[in-house]
Motif scaffolding. Structure first.
Motif, PDB file in Angstrom:
ATOM      1  N   ASP A 217     -22.684  36.870 -11.329  1.00 39.74           N
ATOM      2  CA  ASP A 217     -21.578  37.771 -11.624  1.00 39.74           C
ATOM      3  C   ASP A 217     -21.718  38.291 -13.055  1.00 39.74           C
ATOM      4  OD1 ASP A 217     -18.687  38.527 -10.508  1.00 39.74           O
ATOM      5  OD2 ASP A 217     -18.484  38.089 -12.649  1.00 39.74           O
ATOM      6  N   ASP A 218     -21.347  39.530 -13.278  1.00 43.82           N
ATOM      7  CA  ASP A 218     -21.531  40.154 -14.591  1.00 43.82           C
ATOM      8  C   ASP A 218     -20.849  39.364 -15.705  1.00 43.82           C
ATOM      9  OD1 ASP A 218     -23.024  42.158 -13.475  1.00 43.82           O
ATOM     10  OD2 ASP A 218     -21.400  43.639 -13.436  1.00 43.82           O
ATOM     11  N   ALA A 219     -19.660  38.856 -15.421  1.00 43.88           N
ATOM     12  CA  ALA A 219     -18.925  38.108 -16.444  1.00 43.88           C
ATOM     13  C   ALA A 219     -19.667  36.830 -16.827  1.00 43.88           C
ATOM     14  CB  ALA A 219     -17.519  37.777 -15.949  1.00 43.88           C
ATOM     15  N   VAL A 220     -20.265  36.172 -15.831  1.00 42.41           N
ATOM     16  CA  VAL A 220     -21.004  34.934 -16.080  1.00 42.41           C
ATOM     17  C   VAL A 220     -22.286  35.205 -16.854  1.00 42.41           C
ATOM     18  CG1 VAL A 220     -22.325  33.092 -14.960  1.00 42.41           C
ATOM     19  CG2 VAL A 220     -20.039  33.665 -14.133  1.00 42.41           C
ATOM     20  N   SER A 221     -23.048  36.215 -16.424  1.00 40.64           N
ATOM     21  CA  SER A 221     -24.323  36.501 -17.099  1.00 40.64           C
ATOM     22  C   SER A 221     -24.088  36.922 -18.549  1.00 40.64           C
ATOM     23  CB  SER A 221     -25.099  37.583 -16.341  1.00 40.64           C
ATOM     24  OG  SER A 221     -24.357  38.780 -16.247  1.00 40.64           O
ATOM     25  N   LYS A 222     -23.026  37.660 -18.798  1.00 33.91           N
ATOM     26  CA  LYS A 222     -22.706  38.079 -20.166  1.00 33.91           C
ATOM     27  C   LYS A 222     -22.377  36.876 -21.039  1.00 33.91           C
ATOM     28  CE  LYS A 222     -19.561  41.071 -22.800  1.00 33.91           C
ATOM     29  NZ  LYS A 222     -18.422  42.031 -22.712  1.00 33.91           N
ATOM     30  N   GLU A 223     -21.563  35.957 -20.510  1.00 33.85           N
ATOM     31  CA  GLU A 223     -21.194  34.770 -21.267  1.00 33.85           C
ATOM     32  C   GLU A 223     -22.404  33.856 -21.472  1.00 33.85           C
ATOM     33  OE1 GLU A 223     -18.912  31.828 -23.254  1.00 33.85           O
ATOM     34  OE2 GLU A 223     -18.594  33.975 -22.872  1.00 33.85           O
ATOM     35  N   ALA A 224     -23.234  33.726 -20.435  1.00 35.37           N
ATOM     36  CA  ALA A 224     -24.415  32.866 -20.527  1.00 35.37           C
ATOM     37  C   ALA A 224     -25.370  33.359 -21.603  1.00 35.37           C
ATOM     38  CB  ALA A 224     -25.126  32.799 -19.174  1.00 35.37           C
ATOM     39  N   LEU A 225     -25.614  34.653 -21.638  1.00 31.88           N
ATOM     40  CA  LEU A 225     -26.531  35.207 -22.630  1.00 31.88           C
ATOM     41  C   LEU A 225     -26.007  34.949 -24.041  1.00 31.88           C
ATOM     42  CD1 LEU A 225     -29.113  36.754 -23.194  1.00 31.88           C
ATOM     43  CD2 LEU A 225     -27.809  38.890 -22.979  1.00 31.88           C
ATOM     44  N   GLN A 227     -24.104  32.472 -25.009  1.00 36.72           N
ATOM     45  CA  GLN A 227     -24.245  31.048 -25.325  1.00 36.72           C
ATOM     46  C   GLN A 227     -25.693  30.671 -25.621  1.00 36.72           C
ATOM     47  OE1 GLN A 227     -21.893  28.900 -25.851  1.00 36.72           O
ATOM     48  NE2 GLN A 227     -20.146  30.101 -25.139  1.00 36.72           N
ATOM     49  N   PHE A 228     -26.617  31.207 -24.826  1.00 37.48           N
ATOM     50  CA  PHE A 228     -28.027  30.861 -25.026  1.00 37.48           C
ATOM     51  C   PHE A 228     -28.568  31.422 -26.333  1.00 37.48           C
ATOM     52  CE2 PHE A 228     -28.384  30.741 -20.140  1.00 37.48           C
ATOM     53  CZ  PHE A 228     -27.876  29.457 -20.128  1.00 37.48           C
ATOM     54  N   LYS A 229     -28.136  32.627 -26.678  1.00 43.67           N
ATOM     55  CA  LYS A 229     -28.560  33.199 -27.956  1.00 43.67           C
ATOM     56  C   LYS A 229     -28.008  32.377 -29.115  1.00 43.67           C
ATOM     57  CE  LYS A 229     -29.338  38.074 -26.796  1.00 43.67           C
ATOM     58  NZ  LYS A 229     -28.888  39.482 -27.028  1.00 43.67           N
ATOM     59  N   LYS A 230     -26.781  31.898 -28.981  1.00 38.53           N
ATOM     60  CA  LYS A 230     -26.166  31.073 -30.013  1.00 38.53           C
ATOM     61  C   LYS A 230     -26.959  29.778 -30.207  1.00 38.53           C
ATOM     62  CE  LYS A 230     -21.709  30.937 -29.910  1.00 38.53           C
ATOM     63  NZ  LYS A 230     -20.306  30.583 -29.545  1.00 38.53           N
ATOM     64  N   GLN A 231     -27.568  29.297 -29.126  1.00 41.86           N
ATOM     65  CA  GLN A 231     -28.364  28.072 -29.194  1.00 41.86           C
ATOM     66  C   GLN A 231     -29.735  28.298 -29.830  1.00 41.86           C
ATOM     67  OE1 GLN A 231     -28.540  26.560 -25.186  1.00 41.86           O
ATOM     68  NE2 GLN A 231     -26.309  26.580 -24.975  1.00 41.86           N
ATOM     69  N   GLY A 232     -30.129  29.551 -29.966  1.00 44.86           N
ATOM     70  CA  GLY A 232     -31.401  29.834 -30.620  1.00 44.86           C
ATOM     71  C   GLY A 232     -32.496  30.342 -29.710  1.00 44.86           C
ATOM     72  N   LEU A 233     -32.209  30.513 -28.417  1.00 49.77           N
ATOM     73  CA  LEU A 233     -33.206  31.103 -27.523  1.00 49.77           C
ATOM     74  C   LEU A 233     -33.348  32.584 -27.857  1.00 49.77           C
ATOM     75  CD1 LEU A 233     -32.175  29.458 -24.135  1.00 49.77           C
ATOM     76  CD2 LEU A 233     -34.263  29.006 -25.405  1.00 49.77           C
ATOM     77  N   ASP A 234     -34.587  33.031 -27.989  1.00 44.60           N
ATOM     78  CA  ASP A 234     -34.876  34.421 -28.372  1.00 44.60           C
ATOM     79  C   ASP A 234     -35.313  35.188 -27.114  1.00 44.60           C
ATOM     80  OD1 ASP A 234     -35.458  36.737 -29.751  1.00 44.60           O
ATOM     81  OD2 ASP A 234     -37.424  36.041 -30.424  1.00 44.60           O
ATOM     82  N   HIS A 392     -13.334  16.402 -23.834  1.00 47.60           N
ATOM     83  CA  HIS A 392     -14.766  16.154 -23.677  1.00 47.60           C
ATOM     84  C   HIS A 392     -15.556  16.767 -24.831  1.00 47.60           C
ATOM     85  CE1 HIS A 392     -18.477  15.390 -21.511  1.00 47.60           C
ATOM     86  NE2 HIS A 392     -18.813  16.656 -21.594  1.00 47.60           N
ATOM     87  N   GLY A 393     -14.975  17.783 -25.452  1.00 48.68           N
ATOM     88  CA  GLY A 393     -15.641  18.429 -26.579  1.00 48.68           C
ATOM     89  C   GLY A 393     -16.505  19.607 -26.195  1.00 48.68           C
ATOM     90  N   ASP A 394     -16.322  20.115 -24.979  1.00 43.98           N
ATOM     91  CA  ASP A 394     -17.121  21.261 -24.543  1.00 43.98           C
ATOM     92  C   ASP A 394     -16.243  22.236 -23.766  1.00 43.98           C
ATOM     93  OD1 ASP A 394     -19.015  23.074 -23.813  1.00 43.98           O
ATOM     94  OD2 ASP A 394     -20.338  21.659 -22.811  1.00 43.98           O
ATOM     95  N   PRO A 395     -15.505  23.088 -24.479  1.00 46.75           N
ATOM     96  CA  PRO A 395     -14.600  24.030 -23.814  1.00 46.75           C
ATOM     97  C   PRO A 395     -15.218  25.395 -23.519  1.00 46.75           C
ATOM     98  CG  PRO A 395     -14.170  24.055 -26.153  1.00 46.75           C
ATOM     99  CD  PRO A 395     -15.310  23.098 -25.950  1.00 46.75           C
ATOM    100  N   ARG A 396     -16.548  25.469 -23.499  1.00 47.88           N
ATOM    101  CA  ARG A 396     -17.211  26.750 -23.239  1.00 47.88           C
ATOM    102  C   ARG A 396     -17.028  27.172 -21.789  1.00 47.88           C
ATOM    103  NH1 ARG A 396     -23.201  25.210 -24.803  1.00 47.88           N
ATOM    104  NH2 ARG A 396     -22.506  23.368 -23.632  1.00 47.88           N
ATOM    105  N   MET A 415     -18.854  30.261 -11.953  1.00 48.94           N
ATOM    106  CA  MET A 415     -18.478  29.354 -13.029  1.00 48.94           C
ATOM    107  C   MET A 415     -19.573  29.263 -14.085  1.00 48.94           C
ATOM    108  SD  MET A 415     -17.356  26.092 -10.716  1.00 48.94           S
ATOM    109  CE  MET A 415     -16.256  26.237  -9.302  1.00 48.94           C
ATOM    110  N   ILE A 416     -19.153  29.036 -15.302  1.00 42.78           N
ATOM    111  CA  ILE A 416     -20.063  28.657 -16.369  1.00 42.78           C
ATOM    112  C   ILE A 416     -19.321  27.658 -17.231  1.00 42.78           C
ATOM    113  CG2 ILE A 416     -19.405  30.734 -17.696  1.00 42.78           C
ATOM    114  CD1 ILE A 416     -22.185  30.532 -19.057  1.00 42.78           C
ATOM    115  N   GLY A 417     -19.932  26.505 -17.471  1.00 39.96           N
ATOM    116  CA  GLY A 417     -19.275  25.471 -18.252  1.00 39.96           C
ATOM    117  C   GLY A 417     -19.881  24.113 -17.972  1.00 39.96           C
TER     118      GLY A 417
END
Length: 468
Positions: A217-225, A227-234, A392-396, A415-417
């Protein structure tokens, strides 16, 4: 010549499950499988040996390492120095695999399934059934099930070997690579790239498609990208690779991104551009087994091939290349052979990506539903408003429910989380029964749990979310 009711060619998720279910139903069953790991026969196919199971073990280990480094202090836990022992991590991974593959061997023995190690090849059909060369021994079976799975797709410019690896090689690096390249931003590329990024590698992902996770879903892929960029994946999208060179020091990849030609150097390169059907050694051409233009075995809705008495299931017939989909096909076919009504609900098969955060979905995306001419309504609820996620410390992330605006029937859930690989199951059950968003919203969920976000998203379909 030994005779069996059912002979299964392939011992992966489709094959071994089909064999076990057929034996439970009273058939005399044999299975021939050529998979080996570390030079030894090993049931379970790609999934248990070099895919689903070992990758999850490595994902879990790497997540624990990152948690100790970046999150432990938030819980009042002080760790002075954290280091990685890759060999011990790999040993743990191998131990998990050994336990599960050994478990299948035990189940075969328990269900009196004869096991042959080697290639299974269709030879001819006679009055008693199909004669099959089972690892050099000719046997005959009334029903033959082809469940030979799939193999990693090789990039012609970058054949596997040396510093260029597929999923199994990427699970066996002896040390953390300094610079890791990943060709393909799909499930395997994201998961394995995440493992080594958490352990310290600098990870670059090259994807030929113009967008990210376009099946989600567009909303999920946008959020995933995000999060992954924030983690340092280029990430580099629309990357058209023109040259790959390998030497003792590593791999050099030349690619075009838009109008610009770029070069990147890596210590290791993972190629994860999909999988191809495995029909090597099956004897398909010799006996006239029909394959489609991509090499998949052609079957009808009951998994029957063009050859009477020969069936096919799992990756080798195409569709979603998922272990759980293959398992369900194995169960359904075995039950059909016994005169029962085995069935797989393909429109409710869940997809999961075990990154951090996890990604899971089942059914139609909002965009796909609208493209089919359906009138839809959606509800979305963030984990940032969920008590268990905060504790839990992970509200993403979030949960999104897509429902038919006229009937309220759930068309899809996305879902993403954290732990959404577990949360997706209840929504699949609702969809299997043709349930509505109201059904899900009225279901009592324990408090506090992550699953409450699922309930709240269903409530949000009608603007009734209680905690947002």
């Amino acid at each position: 010549m030994d005779s069996y009711d059912v002979l299964v060619i392939g011992g992966g998720p489709a094959g071994y499950v089909a064999a076990i279910r057929a034996a439970q139903l009273g058939f005399q069953v044999a299975c021939v499988d050529a998979f080996e790991r570390d030079g030894k026969a090993s049931l379970g196919g790609t999934c248990l040996n070099v895919g689903c199971i070992p990758s999850k073990a490595m994902l879990d280990s790497s997540e624990k390492f990152e948690m100790i480094q970046t999150e432990a202090h938030e819980h009042g836990i002080q760790v002075e120095v954290a280091s990685v022992d890759v060999s011990r991590m790999l040993s743990r991974k191998n131990g998990v695999v050994d336990k599960l593959t050994g478990g299948i061997a035990y189940l075969f023995k328990k269900n009196k399934i004869k096991s042959f190690f080697g290639t299974g090849r269709l030879v001819r059909q006679d009055e008693a059934g199909w004669v099959v060369d089972a690892a050099g021994t000719e046997v005959v079976a009334r029903h033959v099930i082809v469940a030979t799975g799939s193999n990693p797709r090789e990039l012609p410019l970058a054949p596997f070997g040396g510093h260029i690896v597929e999923n199994s090689g990427a699970l066996s690096f002896e040390a953390v690579p300094g610079k890791l390249g990943v060709i393909g931003a799909g499930v395997i590329g994201l998961e394995l790239g995440s493992v080594w990024r958490r352990l310290g590698a600098e990870v670059t992902v090259l994807e030929a498609l113009p967008g990210f996770l376009m099946a989600a879903d567009d909303a999920v892929s946008k959020e995933a990208l995000k999060q992954f960029k924030k983690q340092g994946l280029d990430f580099h999208f629309g990357a058209n690779i023109s040259e790959v060179k390998q030497d003792e020091g590593g791999v050099t990849v030349t690619y075009a991104e838009g109008e610009e030609t770029k070069t990147a150097q890596f210590d290791k390169l993972i190629v994860s551009i999909g999988r191809v059907p495995n029909t090597q050694g099956l004897g398909a051409q010799e006996v006239g087994l029909e394959l489609d233009e991509r090499g998949f075995v052609k079957v009808d809705s009951h998994y029957r091939t063009n050859l009477p008495g020969v069936y096919a299931i799992g990756d080798v017939i195409g569709g979603a290349m998922l272990a759980h989909k293959a398992e369900e096909e194995g169960v359904a076919l075995a039950e059909q052979l016994a005169g029962q009504a085995g069935h797989v609900a393909y429109d409710a098969v869940p997809w999961v990506i075990y990154t951090s955060p996890e990604i899971a979905w089942a059914g139609l995306t909002e965009k796909a539903a609208k493209e089919q001419g359906l009138s839809v309504k959606t509800g979305q609820f963030p984990f940032s408003a969920n008590g268990r996620a905060l504790g839990h410390g992970d509200p993403r992330g979030f949960v999104k429910v897509v429902a038919d605006a006229n009937t309220d029937r759930i068309l899809g859930v996305h879902m993403i989380g954290a732990n959404v690989s577990e949360l997706i199951a209840e929504t699949v059950a609702i969809m299997e029964f043709g349930g509505s968003a109201e059904d899900l919203a009225r279901t009592v969920h324990a408090h506090p749990t992550l699953a409450e976000a699922v309930k709240e998203a269903a409530l949000a379909v009608d603007g009734r979310a209680l905690h947002m």
